[in-house]
Structure formats: C-alpha cells, structure tokens
Design a protein around this motif. Sequence first.
Motif, PDB file in Angstrom:
ATOM      1  N   ASP A   1     -24.060 -31.075-101.745  1.00 19.41           N
ATOM      2  CA  ASP A   1     -24.539 -32.553-100.998  1.00 19.41           C
ATOM      3  C   ASP A   1     -24.858 -31.461 -99.285  1.00 19.41           C
ATOM      4  OD1 ASP A   1     -25.483 -35.116-102.663  1.00 19.41           O
ATOM      5  OD2 ASP A   1     -23.282 -35.867-101.908  1.00 19.41           O
ATOM      6  N   VAL A   2     -26.285 -31.870 -98.641  1.00 25.44           N
ATOM      7  CA  VAL A   2     -26.575 -31.579 -97.639  1.00 25.44           C
ATOM      8  C   VAL A   2     -26.365 -33.140 -96.863  1.00 25.44           C
ATOM      9  CG1 VAL A   2     -28.193 -30.827 -95.958  1.00 25.44           C
ATOM     10  CG2 VAL A   2     -27.824 -29.648 -98.153  1.00 25.44           C
ATOM     11  N   ILE A   3     -25.349 -33.186 -95.773  1.00 25.62           N
ATOM     12  CA  ILE A   3     -25.634 -34.569 -95.062  1.00 25.62           C
ATOM     13  C   ILE A   3     -26.054 -34.040 -93.622  1.00 25.62           C
ATOM     14  CG2 ILE A   3     -23.818 -36.397 -94.431  1.00 25.62           C
ATOM     15  CD1 ILE A   3     -21.908 -34.657 -96.762  1.00 25.62           C
ATOM     16  N   THR A   4     -27.016 -35.179 -93.603  1.00 31.42           N
ATOM     17  CA  THR A   4     -27.957 -34.692 -92.202  1.00 31.42           C
ATOM     18  C   THR A   4     -27.691 -36.218 -91.562  1.00 31.42           C
ATOM     19  OG1 THR A   4     -30.381 -35.848 -92.962  1.00 31.42           O
ATOM     20  CG2 THR A   4     -30.097 -33.081 -93.260  1.00 31.42           C
ATOM     21  N   ALA A   5     -26.958 -36.925 -91.465  1.00 32.59           N
ATOM     22  CA  ALA A   5     -26.756 -38.112 -91.318  1.00 32.59           C
ATOM     23  C   ALA A   5     -26.302 -38.823 -89.410  1.00 32.59           C
ATOM     24  CB  ALA A   5     -25.709 -39.537 -91.946  1.00 32.59           C
ATOM     25  N   GLY A   6     -24.475 -36.911 -89.243  1.00 29.27           N
ATOM     26  CA  GLY A   6     -24.717 -36.608 -87.965  1.00 29.27           C
ATOM     27  C   GLY A   6     -23.353 -37.402 -87.966  1.00 29.27           C
ATOM     28  N   ILE A   7     -22.328 -36.211 -87.451  1.00 28.41           N
ATOM     29  CA  ILE A   7     -20.834 -36.998 -88.005  1.00 28.41           C
ATOM     30  C   ILE A   7     -20.428 -37.663 -86.005  1.00 28.41           C
ATOM     31  CG2 ILE A   7     -18.547 -36.181 -87.635  1.00 28.41           C
ATOM     32  CD1 ILE A   7     -19.849 -33.212 -89.037  1.00 28.41           C
ATOM     33  N   ASP A   8     -19.923 -38.664 -87.382  1.00 26.51           N
ATOM     34  CA  ASP A   8     -19.421 -39.750 -86.099  1.00 26.51           C
ATOM     35  C   ASP A   8     -17.713 -39.308 -85.541  1.00 26.51           C
ATOM     36  OD1 ASP A   8     -19.586 -42.336 -84.555  1.00 26.51           O
ATOM     37  OD2 ASP A   8     -17.943 -43.364 -86.008  1.00 26.51           O
ATOM     38  N   ARG A   9     -17.276 -39.207 -87.103  1.00 27.06           N
ATOM     39  CA  ARG A   9     -15.696 -39.068 -86.487  1.00 27.06           C
ATOM     40  C   ARG A   9     -14.681 -38.480 -87.693  1.00 27.06           C
ATOM     41  NH1 ARG A   9     -16.086 -44.161 -87.551  1.00 27.06           N
ATOM     42  NH2 ARG A   9     -14.551 -45.234 -89.095  1.00 27.06           N
ATOM     43  N   VAL A  10     -14.240 -37.584 -87.298  1.00 28.53           N
ATOM     44  CA  VAL A  10     -13.250 -37.257 -88.173  1.00 28.53           C
ATOM     45  C   VAL A  10     -11.680 -37.825 -88.525  1.00 28.53           C
ATOM     46  CG1 VAL A  10     -12.002 -35.011 -89.085  1.00 28.53           C
ATOM     47  CG2 VAL A  10     -13.990 -34.552 -88.324  1.00 28.53           C
TER      48      VAL A  10
ATOM     49  N   GLY B   1     -11.821 -36.837 -83.528  1.00 29.10           N
ATOM     50  CA  GLY B   1     -10.220 -37.562 -84.619  1.00 29.10           C
ATOM     51  C   GLY B   1     -10.030 -36.072 -85.308  1.00 29.10           C
ATOM     52  N   ILE B   2     -11.140 -34.856 -85.283  1.00 28.87           N
ATOM     53  CA  ILE B   2     -11.231 -33.873 -85.740  1.00 28.87           C
ATOM     54  C   ILE B   2      -9.825 -33.321 -85.724  1.00 28.87           C
ATOM     55  CG2 ILE B   2     -11.780 -32.009 -83.822  1.00 28.87           C
ATOM     56  CD1 ILE B   2     -13.292 -31.334 -86.666  1.00 28.87           C
ATOM     57  N   GLU B   3      -8.812 -33.268 -84.290  1.00 31.05           N
ATOM     58  CA  GLU B   3      -6.938 -32.376 -84.573  1.00 31.05           C
ATOM     59  C   GLU B   3      -6.379 -33.267 -85.832  1.00 31.05           C
ATOM     60  OE1 GLU B   3      -8.664 -35.781 -81.794  1.00 31.05           O
ATOM     61  OE2 GLU B   3      -8.941 -33.790 -82.116  1.00 31.05           O
ATOM     62  N   GLY B   4      -6.522 -34.532 -86.076  1.00 31.28           N
ATOM     63  CA  GLY B   4      -5.966 -34.997 -86.533  1.00 31.28           C
ATOM     64  C   GLY B   4      -6.026 -35.588 -87.714  1.00 31.28           C
ATOM     65  N   PHE B   5      -7.055 -34.558 -88.092  1.00 31.01           N
ATOM     66  CA  PHE B   5      -7.276 -34.374 -90.119  1.00 31.01           C
ATOM     67  C   PHE B   5      -5.868 -33.383 -90.584  1.00 31.01           C
ATOM     68  CE2 PHE B   5      -9.306 -31.457 -93.505  1.00 31.01           C
ATOM     69  CZ  PHE B   5      -9.795 -32.367 -94.198  1.00 31.01           C
ATOM     70  N   GLN B   6      -5.315 -34.004 -91.654  1.00 31.41           N
ATOM     71  CA  GLN B   6      -4.211 -33.214 -91.970  1.00 31.41           C
ATOM     72  C   GLN B   6      -4.160 -32.347 -93.746  1.00 31.41           C
ATOM     73  OE1 GLN B   6      -1.348 -34.341 -90.966  1.00 31.41           O
ATOM     74  NE2 GLN B   6      -2.456 -35.661 -89.503  1.00 31.41           N
TER      75      GLN B   6
END
Length: 507
Positions: free
Chosen positions: A312-321, A155-160
């Motif tokens: 915030d430091v986020i370590t949960a892992g990226i699922d999608r954008v 989804g990263i290419e769809g980030f607006q």
Amino acid sequence: MTTADLTHVDHLIVGAGFGGLCAAIKLDEDGERDFVVIEKGSGVGGTWRDNTYPGAACDVPSQLYSYSFALNPDWSMSFSPQPEIEAYIKRVAEGSGTLDRFVFDTAMTDATWDETQQRWLVQTEGRNGKKTYAATTVIAGPGALSEPKLPEIEGIEGFQGEIFHSAKWDHDVDLTGKRVAVIGTGASAIQIVPEIQKKAGRLDVYQRTAPWVLPRNEHRYTKLEKAAFRHVPGVQRVARAAVYWGLEVRVLGLAMQPKLTMAHQLKAQGNIRRGIKDPELRRKVTPDYTLGCKRTLISNAYYPALDADNVDVITAGIDRVTDNAIVTKDGTTREIDVLVVATGFYTTDLPIAHHITGSKGRTMAERFAEVGMSAYKGTTVPEFPNLFFVVGPNTGLGHSSMVYMIESQVTYVRDAIRTMRTNGYATVEPTEDANSAWNDDLQDKMANTVWSEGGCASWYLDKHGRNTTLWPSFTFLFRHLTSKFDVDKYAVTAIDQPTSNQESVPA
Ligand code: N01
C-alpha cells in the motif's frame, strides 16, 4: 597539555571514504607521507561501507564511479551493487600502501586552531583511547551523507517492534511474512522497497512527496567487454568519457533551462505507466514538481513493487507512531512488526562543523549559523586556516559522479600544500572577500536552476531556502576552477612570522 602528550603529524585526514582515501593516496604520491587518517568506522568505504540495505546500488553508472587513477575493468553491471563498490574501495586502499596510517574505530571529537603555534590540535577518541594530534593541516572528508536523520514523529521512540534507519540496516531481522512499513520514498527507499516487497507479508510505503523515477538502463557486462576494458588500451577511458558527457549535458536542463528536463519527465511518466496498472496509484505517485528539483531516481523495479498486492502507498501523512502501529492524519491505524526509516541524512548543517573551532574562537557551526553554510570553492573557510574540505558546501551533484568532484578538490588541496611548502607559508586562509564573491556568484547562478524554480522542497536547500549543497554548473568547470591553488585569494603567514601580521598576497 605538554608537548610530550601530542602526536605531531603534517596532515590529519578525517574520514576514509572516497574523499579521505583519495587525499591519502595523492599526498603519499607527492611525498607528503607524514599523515594520519582518522576513521570512525571499522574500515574504508564511508557511505559504501555503511549502507548495506537490501538492493543498495549506485545510481551513477559504474564506469564513472571509480577513481580516474584506478579504473575497474571488472564491474559486473552498468550500475554497481554496493558490495562491489565497497570491495573496489578496499582493493584500492590495500594496493595504495597507505593503510599503515589509517586509524579505524576512532572519531575526531574536536579540532581547535592553536593560534600561537599555528597548527590544529585535534582530539580523537576510539579503539586506542583518547589522543591529541598537532597537525599543520586538516583535510576533512566526513561525507555529505554520513549522519542518518531520524524523523521527528510523535511516539516513534516508543515503538516496540524492530526499527532501524536505512543506513544502519539490521540484517538479523528476518522480514519474511512480517508487516513492514517504510517511511520515505527517496533514493534509498526506492531501492529497498522492491526487495522487501518480495518477502514481507504486508508492506506499507509512507510517501510524503513522490519522487521522479526514470527507467534504469541495466546492462550486465559480458566477458568480452570486461576483457576489452582490461586489455585494449583506451577502451575503458572512451566508455567512461561517453558516460561522463552523456550525464554532463543534463546540466543544461538542471542548472540553465528547467524546460529542457521535459523529455526526461515524459520518460519518467512512461515508467509509471509501464510499472503500475492501477490508475489511482499512478496518480498518487506522479510528482507535482519539475523533474530534477529533487534528486532524480532510477529504477525498473520500484513501480511494479508498489503495484503488487501486498503493498500500500500511504499519502495521508503520519500523525504519530504507537508501540505497534502508525496512525495517519486521517485517523487510520496500521499495525506493523518492523519500521524501516529511510528518511535521509543531515545535509545542510554539516555535523562536523560543531566540532571545529577556528581562529576567532567560535565553531564553524556558529559561523555557518551567522553567514550560512558556505566555503570558498567548497574547500576552505575564512577563520579556519589550513583546513580543507573534500566534499564541502556546494560541491554535491544532482547528475554525475561525486568521485569526479572529489578528485578535483584533492588536486586543489595538493597544490595548496605544495604552495605552502614552496613559499614557506605557515598558514593559508581564504579572505572574506574571496569567499563572499565566490558564494554570491554561486547563489546568483542558483536562481535559474530547477532546484530553485522546480516547485519542490528538498534537502538541497537550507531552512532559508538557500541551496548550500549543490554545484550549479558543469563539473568540468569546477575541475578547471580547482586545478590550481589561487593563493591571491588567501591571507597567508610565513613560517615564524607573527600572526598579527597577516597579509594578503598581491595577485
Ligand atoms: O534520503 P532522502 P535517501 N515523514 O533525503 C522522507 C544518496 N543515495 O536516504 O521528499 C515522512 O533523499 C522524504 O520525504 P520528502 C543520494 O544522494 C545515493 O533516500 O522530504 N517522510 C524522502 O522521501 C540521495 O539523494 C544512492 O517529502 C519523511 C525520504 O524520507 C541521498 O543519498 C543511493 C520524513 C528521504 O529521502 C539520500 O537518499 C541511495 C517524515 N518526517 C542514496 N522525513 C546512490 O545510488 C523525511 N521523509 C548513489
């Protein structure tokens, strides 16, 4: 193509960063003046022209981050900010009298070895349209960190919102009060984060693997020190030598006995404790591998920035954008206005290799796909006669200045060209035996290094786990090994000699 369509040059240099510029200056000094430098950007500087993100600075001490033949007494700090380094490179280029042979805003699109004429046919495209050069040698200095790598995230290419890579910073985007996310916690990100934290309303730092970060020994040079560097003979050379040897001893820990990095690891743990109060955050940012396995970073500002209320430091892992947010694997959605992608560069697949076709009719990338990315002394490759890399495979460093390695390689290339002239050689090409022996030895040495044993995944390693990027020893050893062109390791042809009679020169 007729001969009339070709522009003939003795040497074609690709790239006008530290490597290409050094080659141009030194060839010129040798009287090898018939060369052209092809540069895709609009000026000299390479990575130091492209990386203009806030906080960009060198993490190698200033004293060592200059050419040995053009010391700079005017560095303002012990670690130079990017604008000073870019200005330095421009100054050196302007003073060198070689800029008349630089062609900017022009990319090398293809280089193909012409076996019958024993030369390179190099296609370029840019400011002045398309052009083909016929060159006796090609010196490739494309830079190891020049092709930004975007993460493969759904989804990263769809980030607006606004989105850009750290190496292509969009200075028109005002981050004041915005919700910003930074993906990555490498050398670039840890310089960017403290700068953004001061401005952003919210900052989310997406950490996949925690880096080890040592304190930065910052020092602003006084007027007296600068005057001494400029006017007192030898002072700056001594300062430079002290920095050089101070860094060089680190090789003992990195490449020989990883346990020796423990002292640095304790220092880095102290840096975490000093910078961060929250115990949970301290735990999150403490790496679980040996220091040095990934590039060791330096900063006094990174941890305090992570500890700030708006971060915030986020370590949960990226699922999608999505079009306006990042969703992590634990199902949390965090909306953002700006996404900064600090995910590094293509390093183990050398993008230029796709555009170079050698004497067997296959591209260098095809060769590398079969035998792995490798070169003889990081500089020359079988099947690719008269082609020299500056910053080639296994010439990178985890501890010291690349400018030192660049000067070593350029010495080797100059001697190769001198040898060709003196002996009337049309071509020089490393033998497969020499190349295999060099790389087998190199990989043997890799086995006991922190990069192999340190328990991390890093961009130093290719997909087979082979370290194709770093030099696994002392830099003075590399300098020694590249101080003379070892023609006995090469197949050569004499000018006008039929190419089928290639032969090795006896040692
Ligand atoms: O890039 P990097 P960089 N999802 O590759 C993460 C030089 N440099 O631009 O570690 C989430 O080091 C990745 O995570 P992981 C220097 O040689 C020099 O920062 O792979 N995260 C990592 O944290 C340096 O080594 C100076 O798990 C993802 C980060 O992005 C080199 O440039 C200054 C991801 C990439 O770090 C590159 O540094 C700055 C994903 N899909 C840079 N993909 C000097 O001062 C990647 N990451 C000389």
